[in-house]
Scaffold this motif. Structure first.
Motif, PDB file in Angstrom:
ATOM      1  N   SER A   1      -4.092  -9.340  12.787  1.00  0.00           N
ATOM      2  CA  SER A   1      -3.465  -8.379  11.869  1.00  0.00           C
ATOM      3  C   SER A   1      -4.508  -7.543  11.140  1.00  0.00           C
ATOM      4  CB  SER A   1      -2.576  -9.109  10.846  1.00  0.00           C
ATOM      5  OG  SER A   1      -1.539  -9.802  11.494  1.00  0.00           O
ATOM      6  N   CYS A   2      -5.553  -7.185  11.855  1.00  0.00           N
ATOM      7  CA  CYS A   2      -6.652  -6.412  11.279  1.00  0.00           C
ATOM      8  C   CYS A   2      -6.969  -5.233  12.190  1.00  0.00           C
ATOM      9  CB  CYS A   2      -7.875  -7.305  11.119  1.00  0.00           C
ATOM     10  SG  CYS A   2      -9.286  -6.528  10.289  1.00  0.00           S
ATOM     11  N   SER A   3      -7.350  -4.119  11.581  1.00  0.00           N
ATOM     12  CA  SER A   3      -7.701  -2.932  12.348  1.00  0.00           C
ATOM     13  C   SER A   3      -8.951  -2.284  11.776  1.00  0.00           C
ATOM     14  CB  SER A   3      -6.563  -1.898  12.320  1.00  0.00           C
ATOM     15  OG  SER A   3      -5.429  -2.358  13.006  1.00  0.00           O
TER      16      SER A   3
ATOM     17  N   LYS B   1      -2.157  -5.720   5.381  1.00  0.00           N
ATOM     18  CA  LYS B   1      -1.768  -5.671   3.974  1.00  0.00           C
ATOM     19  C   LYS B   1      -2.724  -4.805   3.160  1.00  0.00           C
ATOM     20  CE  LYS B   1      -0.586  -8.634   0.043  1.00  0.00           C
ATOM     21  NZ  LYS B   1      -0.441 -10.032  -0.439  1.00  0.00           N
ATOM     22  N   GLU B   2      -4.028  -4.969   3.397  1.00  0.00           N
ATOM     23  CA  GLU B   2      -5.016  -4.168   2.665  1.00  0.00           C
ATOM     24  C   GLU B   2      -4.803  -2.684   2.925  1.00  0.00           C
ATOM     25  OE1 GLU B   2      -8.866  -7.232   2.600  1.00  0.00           O
ATOM     26  OE2 GLU B   2      -8.551  -5.860   4.298  1.00  0.00           O
ATOM     27  N   TYR B   3      -4.530  -2.351   4.172  1.00  0.00           N
ATOM     28  CA  TYR B   3      -4.375  -0.941   4.515  1.00  0.00           C
ATOM     29  C   TYR B   3      -3.090  -0.365   3.927  1.00  0.00           C
ATOM     30  CZ  TYR B   3      -3.717   3.372   7.053  1.00  0.00           C
ATOM     31  OH  TYR B   3      -3.505   4.694   7.347  1.00  0.00           O
ATOM     32  N   HIS B   4      -1.962  -1.029   4.181  1.00  0.00           N
ATOM     33  CA  HIS B   4      -0.677  -0.448   3.796  1.00  0.00           C
ATOM     34  C   HIS B   4      -0.452  -0.454   2.289  1.00  0.00           C
ATOM     35  CE1 HIS B   4       0.906   0.373   7.754  1.00  0.00           C
ATOM     36  NE2 HIS B   4       0.546  -0.823   8.155  1.00  0.00           N
TER      37      HIS B   4
ATOM     38  N   LEU C   1      -2.117   5.444   1.228  1.00  0.00           N
ATOM     39  CA  LEU C   1      -1.773   6.608   0.414  1.00  0.00           C
ATOM     40  C   LEU C   1      -3.000   7.377  -0.060  1.00  0.00           C
ATOM     41  CD1 LEU C   1       1.203   5.189  -1.706  1.00  0.00           C
ATOM     42  CD2 LEU C   1       1.297   6.694   0.280  1.00  0.00           C
ATOM     43  N   LYS C   2      -4.161   6.695  -0.103  1.00  0.00           N
ATOM     44  CA  LYS C   2      -5.390   7.395  -0.501  1.00  0.00           C
ATOM     45  C   LYS C   2      -5.816   8.417   0.558  1.00  0.00           C
ATOM     46  CE  LYS C   2      -7.147   3.433  -3.132  1.00  0.00           C
ATOM     47  NZ  LYS C   2      -8.215   2.403  -3.237  1.00  0.00           N
TER      48      LYS C   2
ATOM     49  N   ASN D   1       4.718   3.161   1.708  1.00  0.00           N
ATOM     50  CA  ASN D   1       3.338   3.599   1.932  1.00  0.00           C
ATOM     51  C   ASN D   1       3.203   4.414   3.213  1.00  0.00           C
ATOM     52  OD1 ASN D   1       1.989   2.067  -0.345  1.00  0.00           O
ATOM     53  ND2 ASN D   1       2.941   0.371   0.753  1.00  0.00           N
ATOM     54  N   ASP D   2       4.315   4.987   3.643  1.00  0.00           N
ATOM     55  CA  ASP D   2       4.322   5.785   4.875  1.00  0.00           C
ATOM     56  C   ASP D   2       3.528   7.071   4.704  1.00  0.00           C
ATOM     57  OD1 ASP D   2       5.189   7.080   7.325  1.00  0.00           O
ATOM     58  OD2 ASP D   2       6.563   8.218   6.055  1.00  0.00           O
ATOM     59  N   ILE D   3       2.637   7.347   5.663  1.00  0.00           N
ATOM     60  CA  ILE D   3       1.895   8.607   5.634  1.00  0.00           C
ATOM     61  C   ILE D   3       1.994   9.330   6.968  1.00  0.00           C
ATOM     62  CG2 ILE D   3       0.247   7.784   3.903  1.00  0.00           C
ATOM     63  CD1 ILE D   3      -1.791   7.456   6.215  1.00  0.00           C
ATOM     64  N   VAL D   4       2.971   8.948   7.802  1.00  0.00           N
ATOM     65  CA  VAL D   4       2.991   9.513   9.144  1.00  0.00           C
ATOM     66  C   VAL D   4       4.379   9.977   9.577  1.00  0.00           C
ATOM     67  CG1 VAL D   4       3.319   7.272  10.288  1.00  0.00           C
ATOM     68  CG2 VAL D   4       2.202   9.117  11.524  1.00  0.00           C
TER      69      VAL D   4
END
Length: 506
Positions: free
Chosen positions: A85-87, A102-105, A110-111, A146-149
């Motif tokens: 679960s890491c990218s 979790k860290e990303y979303h 949003l940043k 937290n959607d940005i797409v």
């Protein structure tokens, strides 16, 4: 100011990328200055631009269809899954680190909106039409905040949205109705039409369902796009490998070891267009068999994929086949696997400090946090791979890797790189084993070079006692024909008058 239109889907892999590609070519054919855009892409198939930036492969195909040179502004955020679960997060073409989902979303996505807005402003000033692709489904209620797409972008631009459903997988009507039901009212209002994709069969039998769908949702069905086989267009992710099947018996068989973190498998797409080649992707549990050539692909997690190859018994099969005379080529991560050792002292890819390689090449690789990303030009050395002199010059490709490879002996090298990111230089790349049976290289896209690919295939033919083929398959022409074929099919399947009305430009 550019007009915008957005393609969203009821789920992943419904054909958003392909329909976006088709619209890019249609608008180009109609004289529009058109550009593709996807705010955030998650894929292991990536590409390196002329300036050394990394971006999703789907947007590269869309750029080609639009007649453009790919630039990272078309895909400002790229997520490359590494496992657990890491990218790896790539922003404007450069990696900024690994993050958990979790860290990303919850902490970062949003940043990135400011950067996304800057990219859209830039494209808005340069083009007539922006064709925007969403990701997954806009109805993922756990991710919407937290959607940005998806809908965040549609609302930012007040872009009309076409919702795509894949009827081939079943449940298309329910997926459309369910998706619209889960959207907020203002989001639902932005959906201006529905596209049914990948249809097989008699359209007359489908009409009652389309009438029901329009009555139930209040949205027009913009069109029904047929299932298209053998598109000849680069795929976005490894899900598409499930659709690749051998269509006929051909003289040469090339197998690709399909590892869990396979990346840039587009390296091998050009082989599938050749009249004498079958390309077979080896899935878990399948035997390698007795092919004419084995290919080890690139990987987003080389150590994890090497462990998979070892645990599944493929390493043993590979060694037996090479020892009995079957040639083998490793690209990037596959090249690293063929060495004596892979070290990861800073745990860039795994928790292991090091791991033994397959041991077929006298090299050792050490991972570092910094990534090499360059477009390159190269010449083919007189290296004796397969016992044949490959006198191919003016080769093009790209490098994208995190490992640094050390040559343990005075080795034969596969290529000499003559430029990186348009800067002239002379640098060796890759290794060819002294018996000519094993080769490794960092150059992605090397098989897209038509003359080199045909020389390689002819060397395989000669080994089998077959006559060489003199004709060369023109990759550029093949791609252009594929984009035009796709555009013609989609144009004839969609209500383009309605689409232009939605754009407000015709």
């Amino acid at each position: 100011m550019a007009k915008t239109i957005m393609l969203q889907g009821t789920s992943s892999h419904v054909g958003k990328s392909i329909i976006t590609t088709a619209l890019c070519r249609i608008f180009l054919q109609d004289g529009q200055r058109v550009v593709p855009f996807k705010a955030q892409n998650m894929a292991l198939n990536s590409y390196v631009t002329k300036t050394g930036g990394e971006m999703g492969r789907a947007q590269v195909a869309q750029a080609e269809a639009a007649g453009l040179e790919p630039v990272v502004e078309m895909n400002p955020v790229l997520l490359k899954p590494t496992g657990n679960s890491c990218s790896q997060v790539v922003l404007m073409g450069k990696p900024i680190g690994n993050m958990t989902a979790k860290e990303y979303h919850t902490g970062y996505s949003l940043k990135a909106l400011g950067v996304i807005k800057e990219c859209l402003d830039h494209l808005d000033s340069e083009f007539d039409v922006i064709v925007i692709e969403g990701a997954g489904s806009p109805a993922e209620v756990n991710l919407k905040a937290n959607d940005i797409v998806n809908m965040h972008i549609a609302k930012m631009l007040t872009a009309p949205v076409l919702l795509i459903a894949d009827i081939d997988r079943g449940g298309a009507l329910a997926s459309v109705v369910g998706t619209l039901e889960l959207l907020d009212p203002d989001e639902r209002d932005l959906v201006k039409g529905i596209i049914i994709n990948k249809f097989r069969g008699d359209i007359d039998l489908l009409k009652p369902a389309l009438e029901f769908l329009e009555e139930k949702t209040g949205k027009p069905v913009v069109g029904v796009v047929p299932h298209l086989d053998q598109l000849g267009i680069d795929d976005e992710d490894s899900v598409s490998l499930d659709d690749k099947q051998i269509m006929s018996v051909r003289e040469l068989e090339i197998v690709v070891i399909r590892t869990p973190k396979i990346s840039n498998f587009t390296d091998f797409a050009a082989f599938a267009s050749e009249i004498d080649v079958n390309v077979r992707y080896i899935k878990q549990g399948e035997s390698i068999g007795k092919p004419d050539l084995i290919l080890l692909p690139g990987s987003k997690n080389t150590i994890e994929d090497l462990l998979y190859i070892r645990q599944q018994g493929y390493e043993e099969q590979i060694l037996e086949l090479v020892n009995s005379g079957t040639p083998l080529i490793g690209i990037c991560g596959g090249y690293q696997m063929l060495g004596k050792k892979i070290a990861d002292p800073e745990h860039t890819e795994s928790n292991l400090d090091s791991i033994a390689g397959i041991g077929l090449l006298d090299i050792a690789t050490t991972f570092t946090p910094s990534k090499v990303t360059h477009q390159v030009t190269a010449i083919c050395n007189d290296n004796g791979f397969l016992g044949v002199k490959f006198s191919c010059d003016h080769l093009t490709g790209y490098e994208i890797h995190m490992g640094r490879t050390e040559f343990l002996e005075n080795l034969q090298h596969a290529f000499t790189i003559t430029s990186r990111s348009d800067q002239p230089l002379t640098s060796v790349d890759g290794v060819v084993r002294s018996d000519g049976l094993v080769m490794g290289t960092y150059i992605h896209g090397i098989f897209d070079n038509d003359e080199y690919r045909r020389n390689l295939l002819n060397a395989l033919r000669i080994r089998k006692g077959l006559a060489p083929i003199e004709s060369v398959n023109d990759t550029h022409t093949r791609k252009e024909n594929s984009y035009n074929r796709l555009a013609d099919t989609v144009r004839n399947s969609l209500n383009m008058k309605l689409i232009y009305t939605l754009l407000g430009s015709k």
